[in-house]
Design a protein around this motif. Structure first.
Motif, PDB file in Angstrom:
ATOM      1  N   GLU A  53       0.845  -1.201   0.000  1.00  0.00           N
ATOM      2  CA  GLU A  53       0.000   0.000   0.000  1.00  0.00           C
ATOM      3  C   GLU A  53       0.880   1.251   0.000  1.00  0.00           C
ATOM      4  OE1 GLU A  53      -3.969   1.467   2.447  1.00  0.00           O
ATOM      5  OE2 GLU A  53      -2.752  -0.170   3.249  1.00  0.00           O
ATOM      6  N   TRP A  54       1.959   1.242   0.809  1.00  0.00           N
ATOM      7  CA  TRP A  54       2.905   2.361   0.835  1.00  0.00           C
ATOM      8  C   TRP A  54       3.532   2.561  -0.533  1.00  0.00           C
ATOM      9  CZ3 TRP A  54       3.549   6.588   3.213  1.00  0.00           C
ATOM     10  CH2 TRP A  54       3.320   6.710   4.577  1.00  0.00           C
ATOM     11  N   ALA A  55       3.906   1.471  -1.188  1.00  0.00           N
ATOM     12  CA  ALA A  55       4.522   1.563  -2.510  1.00  0.00           C
ATOM     13  C   ALA A  55       3.558   2.214  -3.496  1.00  0.00           C
ATOM     14  CB  ALA A  55       4.943   0.180  -3.003  1.00  0.00           C
ATOM     15  N   MET A  56       2.281   1.873  -3.434  1.00  0.00           N
ATOM     16  CA  MET A  56       1.271   2.473  -4.308  1.00  0.00           C
ATOM     17  C   MET A  56       1.142   3.969  -4.025  1.00  0.00           C
ATOM     18  SD  MET A  56      -2.143   3.695  -4.227  1.00  0.00           S
ATOM     19  CE  MET A  56      -2.697   3.056  -2.656  1.00  0.00           C
ATOM     20  N   VAL A  57       1.128   4.356  -2.746  1.00  0.00           N
ATOM     21  CA  VAL A  57       1.017   5.766  -2.366  1.00  0.00           C
ATOM     22  C   VAL A  57       2.242   6.538  -2.857  1.00  0.00           C
ATOM     23  CG1 VAL A  57       0.965   7.365  -0.401  1.00  0.00           C
ATOM     24  CG2 VAL A  57      -0.525   5.357  -0.414  1.00  0.00           C
ATOM     25  N   GLU A  58       3.431   5.980  -2.674  1.00  0.00           N
ATOM     26  CA  GLU A  58       4.661   6.640  -3.129  1.00  0.00           C
ATOM     27  C   GLU A  58       4.675   6.794  -4.649  1.00  0.00           C
ATOM     28  OE1 GLU A  58       7.830   4.307  -1.467  1.00  0.00           O
ATOM     29  OE2 GLU A  58       7.716   5.352   0.454  1.00  0.00           O
ATOM     30  N   GLU A  59       4.222   5.777  -5.358  1.00  0.00           N
ATOM     31  CA  GLU A  59       4.170   5.858  -6.816  1.00  0.00           C
ATOM     32  C   GLU A  59       3.206   6.957  -7.267  1.00  0.00           C
ATOM     33  OE1 GLU A  59       2.797   3.089 -10.557  1.00  0.00           O
ATOM     34  OE2 GLU A  59       3.700   2.098  -8.820  1.00  0.00           O
ATOM     35  N   THR A  60       2.066   7.046  -6.596  1.00  0.00           N
ATOM     36  CA  THR A  60       1.091   8.094  -6.913  1.00  0.00           C
ATOM     37  C   THR A  60       1.683   9.472  -6.639  1.00  0.00           C
ATOM     38  OG1 THR A  60      -0.745   6.600  -6.410  1.00  0.00           O
ATOM     39  CG2 THR A  60      -1.238   8.961  -6.423  1.00  0.00           C
ATOM     40  N   LEU A  61       2.375   9.641  -5.511  1.00  0.00           N
ATOM     41  CA  LEU A  61       3.007  10.915  -5.180  1.00  0.00           C
ATOM     42  C   LEU A  61       4.075  11.271  -6.210  1.00  0.00           C
ATOM     43  CD1 LEU A  61       3.568  13.367  -3.388  1.00  0.00           C
ATOM     44  CD2 LEU A  61       5.084  11.906  -2.030  1.00  0.00           C
ATOM     45  N   ASN A  62       4.924  10.312  -6.563  1.00  0.00           N
ATOM     46  CA  ASN A  62       5.978  10.578  -7.540  1.00  0.00           C
ATOM     47  C   ASN A  62       5.400  10.975  -8.897  1.00  0.00           C
ATOM     48  OD1 ASN A  62       8.015  10.104  -5.682  1.00  0.00           O
ATOM     49  ND2 ASN A  62       8.187   7.950  -6.215  1.00  0.00           N
ATOM     50  N   THR A  63       4.324  10.331  -9.305  1.00  0.00           N
ATOM     51  CA  THR A  63       3.659  10.697 -10.560  1.00  0.00           C
ATOM     52  C   THR A  63       3.131  12.113 -10.477  1.00  0.00           C
ATOM     53  OG1 THR A  63       3.058   8.399 -10.987  1.00  0.00           O
ATOM     54  CG2 THR A  63       1.778  10.091 -12.139  1.00  0.00           C
ATOM     55  N   PHE A  64       2.484  12.454  -9.350  1.00  0.00           N
ATOM     56  CA  PHE A  64       1.941  13.795  -9.145  1.00  0.00           C
ATOM     57  C   PHE A  64       3.049  14.837  -9.173  1.00  0.00           C
ATOM     58  CE2 PHE A  64       1.010  17.215  -6.092  1.00  0.00           C
ATOM     59  CZ  PHE A  64      -0.094  17.789  -6.719  1.00  0.00           C
ATOM     60  N   LEU A  65       4.151  14.577  -8.451  1.00  0.00           N
ATOM     61  CA  LEU A  65       5.257  15.537  -8.407  1.00  0.00           C
ATOM     62  C   LEU A  65       5.909  15.682  -9.777  1.00  0.00           C
ATOM     63  CD1 LEU A  65       6.895  14.621  -4.983  1.00  0.00           C
ATOM     64  CD2 LEU A  65       5.418  16.573  -5.502  1.00  0.00           C
ATOM     65  N   GLY A  66       6.019  14.592 -10.529  1.00  0.00           N
ATOM     66  CA  GLY A  66       6.559  14.658 -11.876  1.00  0.00           C
ATOM     67  C   GLY A  66       5.708  15.523 -12.790  1.00  0.00           C
ATOM     68  N   GLU A  67       4.393  15.416 -12.666  1.00  0.00           N
ATOM     69  CA  GLU A  67       3.486  16.245 -13.466  1.00  0.00           C
ATOM     70  C   GLU A  67       3.601  17.709 -13.072  1.00  0.00           C
ATOM     71  OE1 GLU A  67      -0.338  14.454 -12.880  1.00  0.00           O
ATOM     72  OE2 GLU A  67       0.142  12.721 -14.129  1.00  0.00           O
ATOM     73  N   GLU A  68       3.766  17.982 -11.770  1.00  0.00           N
ATOM     74  CA  GLU A  68       3.924  19.348 -11.285  1.00  0.00           C
ATOM     75  C   GLU A  68       5.191  19.975 -11.862  1.00  0.00           C
ATOM     76  OE1 GLU A  68       2.021  21.359  -8.815  1.00  0.00           O
ATOM     77  OE2 GLU A  68       0.567  19.989  -9.698  1.00  0.00           O
ATOM     78  N   GLU A  69       6.294  19.223 -11.886  1.00  0.00           N
ATOM     79  CA  GLU A  69       7.550  19.728 -12.415  1.00  0.00           C
ATOM     80  C   GLU A  69       7.439  20.034 -13.912  1.00  0.00           C
ATOM     81  OE1 GLU A  69      10.825  17.187 -11.505  1.00  0.00           O
ATOM     82  OE2 GLU A  69      10.601  17.467  -9.346  1.00  0.00           O
ATOM     83  N   GLU A  70       6.729  19.159 -14.657  1.00  0.00           N
ATOM     84  CA  GLU A  70       6.545  19.390 -16.092  1.00  0.00           C
ATOM     85  C   GLU A  70       5.766  20.671 -16.342  1.00  0.00           C
ATOM     86  OE1 GLU A  70       4.780  15.982 -17.941  1.00  0.00           O
ATOM     87  OE2 GLU A  70       6.449  14.670 -17.382  1.00  0.00           O
ATOM     88  N   GLU A  71       4.766  20.966 -15.498  1.00  0.00           N
ATOM     89  CA  GLU A  71       3.977  22.179 -15.651  1.00  0.00           C
ATOM     90  C   GLU A  71       4.806  23.427 -15.393  1.00  0.00           C
ATOM     91  OE1 GLU A  71       0.452  21.945 -13.272  1.00  0.00           O
ATOM     92  OE2 GLU A  71      -0.257  20.158 -14.314  1.00  0.00           O
ATOM     93  N   GLU A  72       5.804  23.326 -14.487  1.00  0.00           N
ATOM     94  CA  GLU A  72       6.633  24.472 -14.148  1.00  0.00           C
ATOM     95  C   GLU A  72       7.662  24.774 -15.227  1.00  0.00           C
ATOM     96  OE1 GLU A  72       8.365  23.805 -10.316  1.00  0.00           O
ATOM     97  OE2 GLU A  72       6.425  23.775  -9.311  1.00  0.00           O
ATOM     98  N   ASP A  73       8.038  23.780 -16.031  1.00  0.00           N
ATOM     99  CA  ASP A  73       9.065  23.977 -17.050  1.00  0.00           C
ATOM    100  C   ASP A  73       8.567  24.739 -18.241  1.00  0.00           C
ATOM    101  OD1 ASP A  73      10.921  22.672 -15.556  1.00  0.00           O
ATOM    102  OD2 ASP A  73      10.624  20.732 -16.534  1.00  0.00           O
TER     103      ASP A  73
END
Length: 98
Positions: free
Chosen positions: A78-98
């Motif tokens: 469950e933790w691995a799923m949550v971390e993967e979701t967070l990493n995907t979200f943060l990756g999308e946030e970084e792409e929007e800032e570029d």
């Protein structure tokens, strides 16, 4: 706690209240739960330090209007799923800032 809510108040084990900024809420069909990722506001922060992100499962109240109950995430998968979701979200946030 409602999906889309921007802040929430949590009470720690000592009974102290902390206002937290909600970073992300999402549901998992695999685990049948809702999750909230958040960080505590008001701690001394500067631009060089990363914020500490907390994650909890939450169960909304039956009426769906007021705060629900935060639950710890204790399963490694469950933790691995949550971390993967967070990493995907943060990756999308970084792409929007570029």
């Amino acid at each position: 706690m409602e999906h889309g809510q921007e802040t929430m108040t949590i009470v720690d084990e000592n009974g102290n209240e902390h206002v937290c900024e909600v970073i992300l809420t999402f549901e998992s069909k695999d685990y049948g739960k809702s999750y909230v990722l958040y960080h505590v506001l008001g701690k001394e922060e500067d631009d060089t330090e990363e914020i500490e992100i907390h994650a909890s499962a939450f169960i909304p109240n039956e009426d769906g209007e007021e705060d629900g109950e935060l639950m710890p995430i204790e399963d490694d998968e469950e933790w691995a799923m949550v971390e993967e979701t967070l990493n995907t979200f943060l990756g999308e946030e970084e792409e929007e800032e570029d």
